[in-house]
Design a protein around this motif. Structure first.
Motif, PDB file in Angstrom:
ATOM      1  N   SER A 158       0.833  -1.211   0.000  1.00 36.97           N
ATOM      2  CA  SER A 158       0.000   0.000   0.000  1.00 36.97           C
ATOM      3  C   SER A 158       0.865   1.259   0.000  1.00 36.97           C
ATOM      4  CB  SER A 158      -0.920  -0.001   1.226  1.00 36.97           C
ATOM      5  OG  SER A 158      -1.791  -1.106   1.204  1.00 36.97           O
ATOM      6  N   ALA A 159       1.941   1.239   0.800  1.00 39.29           N
ATOM      7  CA  ALA A 159       2.830   2.408   0.853  1.00 39.29           C
ATOM      8  C   ALA A 159       3.526   2.630  -0.484  1.00 39.29           C
ATOM      9  CB  ALA A 159       3.857   2.226   1.972  1.00 39.29           C
ATOM     10  N   ARG A 160       4.011   1.555  -1.107  1.00 41.86           N
ATOM     11  CA  ARG A 160       4.709   1.709  -2.405  1.00 41.86           C
ATOM     12  C   ARG A 160       3.767   2.206  -3.484  1.00 41.86           C
ATOM     13  NH1 ARG A 160       9.621  -0.347  -3.593  1.00 41.86           N
ATOM     14  NH2 ARG A 160       9.287   1.035  -5.368  1.00 41.86           N
ATOM     15  N   ILE A 161       2.545   1.666  -3.519  1.00 40.53           N
ATOM     16  CA  ILE A 161       1.583   2.123  -4.522  1.00 40.53           C
ATOM     17  C   ILE A 161       1.215   3.581  -4.283  1.00 40.53           C
ATOM     18  CG2 ILE A 161      -0.789   1.829  -5.338  1.00 40.53           C
ATOM     19  CD1 ILE A 161      -0.471  -1.164  -4.897  1.00 40.53           C
ATOM     20  N   GLY A 162       0.997   3.946  -3.022  1.00 45.22           N
ATOM     21  CA  GLY A 162       0.661   5.332  -2.711  1.00 45.22           C
ATOM     22  C   GLY A 162       1.748   6.307  -3.112  1.00 45.22           C
TER      23      GLY A 162
ATOM     24  N   VAL B 213      -6.688   1.379   1.564  1.00 43.79           N
ATOM     25  CA  VAL B 213      -6.913   1.539   3.006  1.00 43.79           C
ATOM     26  C   VAL B 213      -8.066   0.654   3.473  1.00 43.79           C
ATOM     27  CG1 VAL B 213      -7.648   3.164   4.789  1.00 43.79           C
ATOM     28  CG2 VAL B 213      -5.956   3.866   3.085  1.00 43.79           C
ATOM     29  N   VAL B 214      -9.146   0.606   2.700  1.00 47.67           N
ATOM     30  CA  VAL B 214     -10.300  -0.215   3.076  1.00 47.67           C
ATOM     31  C   VAL B 214      -9.918  -1.692   3.137  1.00 47.67           C
ATOM     32  CG1 VAL B 214     -12.550  -1.032   2.290  1.00 47.67           C
ATOM     33  CG2 VAL B 214     -12.046   1.402   2.266  1.00 47.67           C
ATOM     34  N   ILE B 215      -9.152  -2.161   2.142  1.00 51.48           N
ATOM     35  CA  ILE B 215      -8.753  -3.571   2.117  1.00 51.48           C
ATOM     36  C   ILE B 215      -7.862  -3.898   3.303  1.00 51.48           C
ATOM     37  CG2 ILE B 215      -7.373  -5.253   0.841  1.00 51.48           C
ATOM     38  CD1 ILE B 215      -8.418  -3.940  -1.733  1.00 51.48           C
TER      39      ILE B 215
ATOM     40  N   ASP C  10     -14.831 -10.670   0.955  1.00 46.87           N
ATOM     41  CA  ASP C  10     -13.955 -10.815  -0.216  1.00 46.87           C
ATOM     42  C   ASP C  10     -14.680 -10.575  -1.535  1.00 46.87           C
ATOM     43  OD1 ASP C  10     -11.702 -11.228   1.262  1.00 46.87           O
ATOM     44  OD2 ASP C  10     -11.728 -13.408   1.120  1.00 46.87           O
ATOM     45  N   PRO C  11     -15.873 -11.164  -1.760  1.00 45.67           N
ATOM     46  CA  PRO C  11     -16.555 -10.866  -3.029  1.00 45.67           C
ATOM     47  C   PRO C  11     -16.859  -9.382  -3.204  1.00 45.67           C
ATOM     48  CG  PRO C  11     -17.552 -12.767  -1.957  1.00 45.67           C
ATOM     49  CD  PRO C  11     -16.599 -12.167  -0.964  1.00 45.67           C
ATOM     50  N   LEU C  12     -17.156  -8.689  -2.120  1.00 42.19           N
ATOM     51  CA  LEU C  12     -17.481  -7.267  -2.228  1.00 42.19           C
ATOM     52  C   LEU C  12     -16.268  -6.443  -2.629  1.00 42.19           C
ATOM     53  CD1 LEU C  12     -19.724  -6.848   0.953  1.00 42.19           C
ATOM     54  CD2 LEU C  12     -20.440  -7.269  -1.398  1.00 42.19           C
ATOM     55  N   PHE C  13     -15.114  -6.718  -2.020  1.00 45.77           N
ATOM     56  CA  PHE C  13     -13.938  -5.899  -2.255  1.00 45.77           C
ATOM     57  C   PHE C  13     -13.187  -6.286  -3.533  1.00 45.77           C
ATOM     58  CE2 PHE C  13     -14.105  -5.287   2.467  1.00 45.77           C
ATOM     59  CZ  PHE C  13     -14.461  -3.957   2.388  1.00 45.77           C
ATOM     60  N   TYR C  14     -13.219  -7.555  -3.913  1.00 47.26           N
ATOM     61  CA  TYR C  14     -12.381  -7.999  -5.026  1.00 47.26           C
ATOM     62  C   TYR C  14     -13.158  -8.316  -6.296  1.00 47.26           C
ATOM     63  CZ  TYR C  14      -8.583  -8.116  -1.742  1.00 47.26           C
ATOM     64  OH  TYR C  14      -7.640  -7.742  -0.823  1.00 47.26           O
ATOM     65  N   ILE C  15     -14.483  -8.391  -6.226  1.00 47.85           N
ATOM     66  CA  ILE C  15     -15.261  -8.689  -7.419  1.00 47.85           C
ATOM     67  C   ILE C  15     -16.170  -7.527  -7.773  1.00 47.85           C
ATOM     68  CG2 ILE C  15     -16.890 -10.299  -8.480  1.00 47.85           C
ATOM     69  CD1 ILE C  15     -14.148 -11.438  -7.829  1.00 47.85           C
ATOM     70  N   PHE C  16     -17.010  -7.120  -6.840  1.00 47.63           N
ATOM     71  CA  PHE C  16     -17.992  -6.096  -7.155  1.00 47.63           C
ATOM     72  C   PHE C  16     -17.356  -4.730  -7.335  1.00 47.63           C
ATOM     73  CE2 PHE C  16     -21.034  -9.008  -4.719  1.00 47.63           C
ATOM     74  CZ  PHE C  16     -21.312  -9.706  -5.876  1.00 47.63           C
ATOM     75  N   LEU C  17     -16.085  -4.543  -6.945  1.00 45.16           N
ATOM     76  CA  LEU C  17     -15.359  -3.317  -7.252  1.00 45.16           C
ATOM     77  C   LEU C  17     -14.692  -3.380  -8.616  1.00 45.16           C
ATOM     78  CD1 LEU C  17     -13.678  -2.429  -3.829  1.00 45.16           C
ATOM     79  CD2 LEU C  17     -15.603  -1.305  -4.921  1.00 45.16           C
ATOM     80  N   CYS C  18     -14.743  -4.534  -9.276  1.00 49.66           N
ATOM     81  CA  CYS C  18     -14.108  -4.724 -10.593  1.00 49.66           C
ATOM     82  C   CYS C  18     -15.140  -4.446 -11.681  1.00 49.66           C
ATOM     83  CB  CYS C  18     -13.562  -6.150 -10.713  1.00 49.66           C
ATOM     84  SG  CYS C  18     -12.856  -6.534 -12.316  1.00 49.66           S
TER      85      CYS C  18
END
Length: 330
Positions: free
Chosen positions: A197-201, A223-225, A278-286
């Motif tokens: 997260s820090a490197r991506i930010g 941050v949410v993940i 997991d489905p909410l954060f990794y699928i429905f956000l896609c």
């Protein structure tokens, strides 16, 4: 009901865990099945890449863990007495633990893959392939199986009290195994998620091609993940770490078990929330997965649903998919 060895009130966790498992199973099963269908359609269309492999494995581990919850509900309603015999207890307990920590490892692989895609978009192309992802998936399942096998043998079943995956007080060997799972299954993944997260930010902060809105959106998802992971797995591993370290040091293990029993059991039950989130954060956000769900399931109607392209349009050469940070996170 009381346990003979430590005189524990085992029925105090029945109501709380029954509600937790029932809600998670009722909502998590359709969510995971719907997500798997969306990923299947995405894979058929040629999208997803190595992320598709990791998320498929993540959902598979979540689904297997979900399928054990009805048996745990029946076990709780029966007063912590497992009526199905030792082989079934060992199998269900093993499947539960393996899939908990397999899902944690796949979360780490997803975070590392996204970090490589944003920080090293060109040099990481040789690593971020479907073949490498498949090999990494096999390695995760193998290592998790072997690690849990070493910790859960010789048995997780007490033939006298019919306790399954419970032991009061635990043996020193099992306590050491649980301390290792707290370190490898929580502290190490926390470090990986924090680092990625820090490197991506930092990379997005220095990138002039990313707008402030896109940057805030991506950092917000990170941050949410991370907070989700710590909230779901943190209480169980922190309370468990305290419990098992203290059991190795104390001269009154049963007194410690009685004082921490209910808190530990409720934190243990909360770890299954990952199968719902997991489905909410990794699928429905896609956006690609949502699009495939809308196309394949006519009952899902949204204002932005797009029609499937005609055969003539499908034959036209398409521009390559964007590899920008925005495309990776939408």
């Amino acid at each position: 009901m009381f346990n003979d060895s430590c005189n524990l009130p085992l029925d105090t966790d029945t109501v709380g865990l029954t509600y937790i498992y029932s809600v998670i199973f009722t909502l998590g099963l359709p969510s995971n099945l719907l997500s798997l269908w969306g990923l299947y359609q995405l894979g058929r269309s040629g999208g997803g890449g190595c992320q598709l492999v990791y998320i498929l494995n993540l959902l598979l581990s979540d689904l297997l863990q979900l399928l054990t919850l009805p048996l745990w509900i029946l076990y709780l309603q029966g007063g912590h007495r497992w009526p199905y015999g030792q082989p079934a207890c060992e199998l269900v307990g093993y499947v539960f633990y393996v899939n908990v920590y397999a899902s944690v490892m796949f979360l780490c692989l997803i975070a590392l893959d996204r970090c490589l895609a944003v920080v090293y978009p060109l040099s990481s192309r040789g690593v971020r392939t479907v073949r490498v992802a498949a090999v990494a998936g096999v390695a995760v399942w193998t290592l998790t199986f072997l690690f849990c096998l070493c910790g859960l043998l010789p048995s997780v079943f007490d033939p006298q009290s019919l306790l399954c995956l419970e032991q009061y007080p635990v043996s020193p060997g099992y306590a050491r195994f649980k301390i290792a799972t707290a370190a490898l299954g929580f502290l190490l993944p926390c470090a990986i998620l924090g680092y990625t997260s820090a490197r991506i930010g930092l990379t997005l902060q220095r990138s002039p091609s990313v707008s402030d809105h896109e940057r805030h959106k991506i950092v917000g998802i990170l941050v949410v993940i991370t907070v989700n992971f710590m909230a779901v797995f943190g209480p169980y591993h922190l309370v468990g770490g305290y419990r098992f370290v203290s059991l190795l040091l104390t001269d009154e293990p049963c007194r410690l078990e009685r004082s921490i029993f209910l808190v530990y059991r409720l934190c243990y039950g909360l770890t299954s929330l990952n199968t719902l989130l997991d489905p909410l954060f990794y699928i429905f956000l896609c956006s690609d997965a949502r699009l495939e769900l809308r196309r394949s399931l006519p009952c899902i109607k949204t204002q932005r649903a797009l029609p499937r392209p005609s055969p003539q349009e499908e034959q036209r050469p398409q521009p390559p998919r964007s590899t920008s940070s925005k495309a990776l996170w939408e």
